[in-house]
Design an enzyme around this catalytic site. Structure first.
Site, PDB file in Angstrom:
ATOM      1  N   TYR A   1      25.459  28.736  29.859  1.00  9.89           N
ATOM      2  CA  TYR A   1      26.921  28.883  29.811  1.00  9.89           C
ATOM      3  C   TYR A   1      27.360  30.347  29.834  1.00  9.89           C
ATOM      4  O   TYR A   1      26.568  31.249  29.621  1.00  9.89           O
ATOM      5  CB  TYR A   1      27.551  28.079  28.690  1.00  9.89           C
ATOM      6  CG  TYR A   1      27.257  28.355  27.234  1.00  9.89           C
ATOM      7  CD1 TYR A   1      26.714  29.539  26.764  1.00  9.89           C
ATOM      8  CD2 TYR A   1      27.574  27.377  26.285  1.00  9.89           C
ATOM      9  CE1 TYR A   1      26.495  29.761  25.415  1.00  9.89           C
ATOM     10  CE2 TYR A   1      27.347  27.577  24.930  1.00  9.89           C
ATOM     11  CZ  TYR A   1      26.810  28.775  24.501  1.00  9.89           C
ATOM     12  OH  TYR A   1      26.605  28.980  23.163  1.00  9.89           O
ATOM     13  N   GLU A   2      28.634  30.534  30.138  1.00 10.68           N
ATOM     14  CA  GLU A   2      29.219  31.868  30.379  1.00 10.68           C
ATOM     15  C   GLU A   2      28.500  32.611  31.507  1.00 10.68           C
ATOM     16  O   GLU A   2      28.412  33.834  31.506  1.00 10.68           O
ATOM     17  CB  GLU A   2      29.219  32.725  29.099  1.00 10.68           C
ATOM     18  CG  GLU A   2      29.956  32.121  27.934  1.00 10.68           C
ATOM     19  CD  GLU A   2      31.399  31.774  28.231  1.00 10.68           C
ATOM     20  OE1 GLU A   2      31.960  32.304  29.206  1.00 10.68           O
ATOM     21  OE2 GLU A   2      31.973  30.954  27.496  1.00 10.68           O
ATOM     22  N   GLY A   3      28.010  31.860  32.469  1.00 11.10           N
ATOM     23  CA  GLY A   3      27.300  32.443  33.612  1.00 11.10           C
ATOM     24  C   GLY A   3      25.807  32.386  33.396  1.00 11.10           C
ATOM     25  O   GLY A   3      25.274  33.006  32.483  1.00 11.10           O
TER      26      GLY A   3
ATOM     27  N   GLN B   1      24.208  36.428  35.945  1.00 15.14           N
ATOM     28  CA  GLN B   1      24.113  37.763  35.330  1.00 15.14           C
ATOM     29  C   GLN B   1      23.314  38.704  36.237  1.00 15.14           C
ATOM     30  O   GLN B   1      23.652  39.884  36.393  1.00 15.14           O
ATOM     31  CB  GLN B   1      23.417  37.689  33.963  1.00 15.14           C
ATOM     32  CG  GLN B   1      23.990  36.680  32.986  1.00 15.14           C
ATOM     33  CD  GLN B   1      25.482  36.829  32.772  1.00 15.14           C
ATOM     34  OE1 GLN B   1      25.987  37.927  32.610  1.00 15.14           O
ATOM     35  NE2 GLN B   1      26.185  35.711  32.793  1.00 15.14           N
TER      36      GLN B   1
ATOM     37  N   ARG C   1      30.287  36.895  27.174  1.00 13.83           N
ATOM     38  CA  ARG C   1      28.905  37.128  27.624  1.00 13.83           C
ATOM     39  C   ARG C   1      28.147  37.999  26.627  1.00 13.83           C
ATOM     40  O   ARG C   1      26.990  37.728  26.319  1.00 13.83           O
ATOM     41  CB  ARG C   1      28.907  37.747  29.024  1.00 13.83           C
ATOM     42  CG  ARG C   1      29.203  36.729  30.103  1.00 13.83           C
ATOM     43  CD  ARG C   1      29.347  37.343  31.488  1.00 13.83           C
ATOM     44  NE  ARG C   1      29.500  36.276  32.474  1.00 13.83           N
ATOM     45  CZ  ARG C   1      29.678  36.457  33.779  1.00 13.83           C
ATOM     46  NH1 ARG C   1      29.717  37.701  34.265  1.00 13.83           N
ATOM     47  NH2 ARG C   1      29.799  35.425  34.587  1.00 13.83           N
TER      48      ARG C   1
END
Length: 596
Positions: free
Chosen positions: A438-440, A445, A297
């Site tokens: 992506y990656e949340g 977040q 992230r």
């Protein structure tokens, strides 16, 4: 246009805002002072400017391709990757005991930005490998570390993260990939994973998949998920590669951006089961995966800064070359380069201020990470860890959202030519879109910022950061210059708005969750905006000191102008964002579902 790494701006942040002199006092980092940072960044810039950046446009035109179960990367990628690994770049911030260079994140993150700006599609491979390394360092057994870490850190092997499944995107409780224990202590893994970045490619001799799966009989939901190492090729006792494991790429995706990065669909266990090795303990896989996710992230936030910086450089060059219309102030009697027009200047300054603000924020957070992990004093470690954890969703969320605004402005500066693919401006815009997903996603977040980082401690961490910002305001007011006072005024209004939102979030997250989460993304953008503006306020003070000493006057004047612009045009958005969160929650959910 060729890419020029912003080494001078990075070193300004590293020296003055992130205080590398303090990091260099931490045991193990004694040789990692400003001189080392400069040498490393300059070497990194050389490789990326000359070898990796020229492949960025090539990768967009000639993406990775899939045929007969094999992925062939863009021409030139394999050779560039070999140069990258031979230079030791993969191991830059990983432990020396496994062949890394053990440099602090404050240096590693700056190199990461240079690589991502040079070629985001290419850079995704090392980024995912970094995540796999972090997870094994944290939770891997001594055997797993001995077998895999040195090869990953050297870049001879690459790593992946395997979370997502067709039915399980952000909701990892829905993961169905299963792992069956075997008598020899290994597991057989069966299932399908999608969206696996560099899940198959031809740049390295082995790929080490870190896979979330559910051991047969494990509890339902997130509490029953374990993490496994599943190598593409089995590793023999002497470290050499053996038979192909039962994991295969069945297709790669056709995407809007990052086209050269192969995004694979992986099938585990079609021919009897893929051999997997448990990482840590059963049912703690999500905990370990979050170590990878946190590293990734932060890295994705840096990607946002990187692509924004690249788009800014391209837009500036175009604006200096493109002749169109006479300046409105009558300063020239003929048509002039468009950089003479005030609105083009506004766009370029917005791009520049966003990028420099987020770069400063990320640099300061990297220093906090280094202190949190390596400082000898436990209390200092704790304080820095708390600060860094609060920063991660801001760096990931705010920096990626701002990259969309910046890369869109980059297209706009080019006018109609920006909409034409051949100019290359559109690639940055297309590439940037994935960063908010992506990656949340940004909303995930924001959920993290609301739940874990604000409501859980009643807003205490947020208020402690606000106190530091207030101290900077006081310094700016004492400075007495018009620019410093103007920035202080905007910073004060933004900080007060932030505190109102923190109180609203902490006070209502349990009683009125819909009201709080309706404004969660706006809260994240507000907080990121404030922290980036704070760092530019600090930068302004330092720049004025440097000018007084006659040091690099032109650069420092530009830093002051950029900080002032940020305060007047970007930080000034915060009070309105406060109103949206605190006063506007009901209107988000007012429309009946049937009316959509």
């Amino acid at each position: 246009m060729s890419y020029i790494a912003p080494v001078k701006d990075m070193l300004f942040n590293i020296e003055h805002l992130a205080r590398i002199d303090q990091i260099a006092q931490i045991p193990g980092f004694e040789d990692a002072g400003l001189e080392t940072a400069q040498a490393v960044l300059e070497e990194c810039a050389k490789l990326n400017e000359s070898v990796i950046a020229p492949l960025n446009w090539e990768g967009d035109k000639y993406p990775s391709s899939f045929h007969d179960g094999k992925v062939t990367t863009t021409p030139g990628f394999k050779e560039a990757y070999r140069q990258y690994t031979e230079g030791g770049w993969q191991g830059l911030q990983h432990p020396a005991e496994f062949g890394g260079q053990g440099l602090p994140k404050i240096i590693g993150a700056a190199c990461g930005e240079i690589l991502q700006a040079a070629n985001m599609s290419f850079a995704l491979c090392p980024l995912l490998t970094d995540g796999a390394i972090e997870a094994l360092l944290t939770a891997g057994s001594d055997d797993l570390k001995a077998i895999y870490l040195e090869k990953l850190i050297s870049g001879h092997w690459t790593g992946t993260m395997n979370l997502t499944e067709p039915q399980a995107g952000s909701d990892l409780a829905a993961v169905r990939t299963r792992a069956e224990p075997q008598p020899d202590g290994t597991y057989k893994v069966f299932g399908t994973k999608i969206f696996i970045t560099y899940g198959e490619h031809d740049m390295a001799e082995n790929i080490v998949h870190l896979v979330l799966a559910r051991v047969v009989g494990a509890p339902e939901g997130v509490k029953g998920i374990s993490l496994f190492v599943v190598p593409k090729f089995m590793v023999k006792g002497d470290g050499s590669l053996g038979a192909r494991n039962d994991v295969h790429c069945v297709s790669i995706e056709h995407k809007m951006g990052i086209k050269a990065s192969p995004t694979a669909v992986l099938q585990f266990g079609d021919h009897g089961g893929a051999v997997g090795y448990l990482v840590g303990q059963e049912n703690r896989g999500l905990e370990y995966m979050f170590i990878m996710m946190n590293a990734a992230r932060y890295g994705v936030g840096v990607q946002g800064i990187a692509v924004a910086g690249r788009a800014y450089q391209k837009a500036v060059n175009y604006a200096k070359d493109r002749v169109q219309s006479r300046p409105v102030d009558g300063s020239m009697n003929t048509s002039a380069p468009i950089i003479h027009h005030p609105d083009v200047r506004r766009m370029l300054m917005t791009m520049r201020a966003f990028t420099e603000g987020c770069r400063a924020m990320a640099s300061v957070a990297a220093a906090a990470f280094d202190a949190a992990h390596h400082h000898p004093d436990a209390e200092v470690r704790k304080q820095n860890a708390t600060f860094y954890e609060f920063m991660v969703p801001l760096i990931k969320g705010y920096s990626t959202e701002m990259s969309l605004e910046v890369t869109s402005l980059g297209v706009q500066v080019h006018g109609g030519m920006g909409f034409i693919e051949e100019t290359g401006a559109a690639q940055y815009y297309r590439d940037a879109k994935i960063l908010t997903i992506y990656e949340g996603t940004t909303a995930i977040q924001a959920n993290d910022l609301v739940g874990r980082k604000t409501a859980r401690d009643g807003g205490q961490t947020a208020k402690a950061i606000a106190s530091q910002i207030e101290a900077t305001e006081a310094e700016l007011m004492r400075n007495g210059s018009g620019d410093a006072e103007a920035v202080a005024k905007r910073l004060r209004a933004a900080r007060r708005a932030f505190l109102d939102v923190v109180d609203f979030v902490a006070g209502n997250s349990k009683a009125s969750p819909n009201a709080v989460y309706a404004g969660s993304v706006t809260y994240l953008l507000l907080a990121g905006n404030l922290v980036a503006g704070w760092q530019l306020g600090r930068a302004l003070l330092i720049a004025q000191e440097q000018i007084a000493e006659g040091k690099d006057v032109d650069f420092m004047k530009a830093k002051i102008a950029t900080a002032r612009f940020y305060a007047d045009h970007i930080l000034s958005r915060v009070p309105g964002q406060r109103d949206s969160v605190v006063d506007g929650a009901d209107s988000v959910t007012a429309l009946a579902l049937e009316a959509f």
